[in-house]
Design a protein around this motif. Structure first.
Motif, PDB file in Angstrom:
ATOM      1  N   CYS A  19       0.837  -1.210   0.000  1.00 13.83           N
ATOM      2  CA  CYS A  19       0.000   0.000   0.000  1.00 13.83           C
ATOM      3  C   CYS A  19       0.869   1.256   0.000  1.00 13.83           C
ATOM      4  CB  CYS A  19      -0.916   0.011   1.215  1.00 13.83           C
ATOM      5  SG  CYS A  19      -2.093  -1.335   1.283  1.00 13.83           S
ATOM      6  N   ALA A  23       1.111   4.129  -2.892  1.00 13.99           N
ATOM      7  CA  ALA A  23       0.840   5.529  -2.566  1.00 13.99           C
ATOM      8  C   ALA A  23       2.031   6.408  -2.935  1.00 13.99           C
ATOM      9  CB  ALA A  23       0.509   5.671  -1.080  1.00 13.99           C
ATOM     10  N   GLY A  26       2.179   6.668  -6.750  1.00 13.24           N
ATOM     11  CA  GLY A  26       1.144   7.578  -7.225  1.00 13.24           C
ATOM     12  C   GLY A  26       1.489   9.025  -6.955  1.00 13.24           C
ATOM     13  N   THR A  27       2.033   9.289  -5.761  1.00  9.96           N
ATOM     14  CA  THR A  27       2.436  10.652  -5.415  1.00  9.96           C
ATOM     15  C   THR A  27       3.567  11.122  -6.322  1.00  9.96           C
ATOM     16  OG1 THR A  27       1.778  10.243  -3.131  1.00  9.96           O
ATOM     17  CG2 THR A  27       3.234  12.119  -3.532  1.00  9.96           C
ATOM     18  N   VAL A  60      -2.979   6.310  -5.996  1.00 11.61           N
ATOM     19  CA  VAL A  60      -3.194   6.687  -4.590  1.00 11.61           C
ATOM     20  C   VAL A  60      -4.530   6.136  -4.104  1.00 11.61           C
ATOM     21  CG1 VAL A  60      -3.536   8.641  -3.024  1.00 11.61           C
ATOM     22  CG2 VAL A  60      -1.705   8.720  -4.722  1.00 11.61           C
ATOM     23  N   ALA A  63      -4.198   2.473  -3.447  1.00 15.61           N
ATOM     24  CA  ALA A  63      -3.435   2.259  -2.211  1.00 15.61           C
ATOM     25  C   ALA A  63      -4.329   2.431  -0.990  1.00 15.61           C
ATOM     26  CB  ALA A  63      -2.256   3.225  -2.152  1.00 15.61           C
TER      27      ALA A  63
END
Length: 169
Positions: A19, A23, A26-27, A60, A63
Motif C-alpha cells: 500500500c 501511494a 502515485g504521489t 493513490v 493504495a
C-alpha cells in the motif's frame, strides 16, 4: 481444499508495504506530472498532463482502498492451480543462460543491428527455456526480429539500429 489460517487482526505488515509503495508511486507520478507544462492545442485540448495526473490519482486511490481492505482482514488467496514444486531449488543454468542472452543482445544491438541481435535474443531465449527445435526456432526468431524491425520503422516511425544490414533492410 486446504485449510488456511484465519486473517490476523489489523492486517499484514507486508501488505501495508505494498500500500505504501503504491501511494508513494502515485504521489511521485502526480508530482512529476505537475512539472509538465500545461500546453493545449486544437488537436489536443486536454494536454499532456491529464493522463499522468489521472494515473497518479488512481494509484493513490488504489493504495487507500487496499489499505482499508487489509485493515479489515482481507488477504489474497493462494493460487490453487499453481504447479510449481516449491521443494525443488532454482534452475540456475536457465537463469544464467537468459542473463547471458539478454546481455549479448544489449552488447550486440548497435554493432550487428536489431534484426541479427533480436534473432539471437529470440532464439537464445527459446534455447535457454528448453526448446531444442534449432532450425524452426531460428526461422521463427528471424521472422519475429524482421517483423518487429519493420513494425517499429513503418508503424511507429522509430528506426531500430540496422547494424551490418544497413542499406539492405
Amino acid at each position: 481444499m486446504e485449510d488456511s489460517p484465519p486473517p490476523r487482526q489489523g492486517g499484514d505488515r507486508a501488505q501495508y508495504g505494498v500500500c505504501a509503495f503504491l501511494a508513494l508511486l502515485g504521489t511521485a507520478v502526480i508530482v512529476d506530472a505537475l512539472g509538465i507544462p500545461h500546453v493545449t492545442s486544437g488537436t489536443d485540448p486536454v494536454g499532456p498532463r491529464a493522463v499522468p495526473l489521472i494515473l497518479g490519482a488512481l494509484l493513490v486511490l488504489i493504495a487507500v482502498c487496499y489499505a482499508v481492505d487489509v485493515a479489515r482482514g482481507g488477504r489474497g488467496e493462494p493460487e490453487a492451480g499453481e504447479d510449481v514444486d516449491l521443494s525443488q531449488g532454482s534452475d540456475w543454468r536457465t537463469v544464467l543462460l537468459l542473463i547471458g542472452v539478454f546481455l549479448a543482445n544489449a552488447l550486440l544491438i548497435e554493432r550487428l543491428g536489431w534484426v541479427i541481435s533480436g534473432a539471437l535474443l529470440f532464439w537464445g531465449t527459446a534455447f535457454a527455456l528448453g526448446n531444442r527445435h534449432y532450425i524452426r526456432n531460428l526461422l521463427i526468431a528471424v521472422t519475429l526480429s524482421l517483423t518487429t524491425f519493420y513494425a517499429f520503422a513503418i508503424g511507429l516511425g522509430v528506426n531500430l539500429p540496422a547494424g551490418v544490414l544497413q542499406g539492405i533492410l
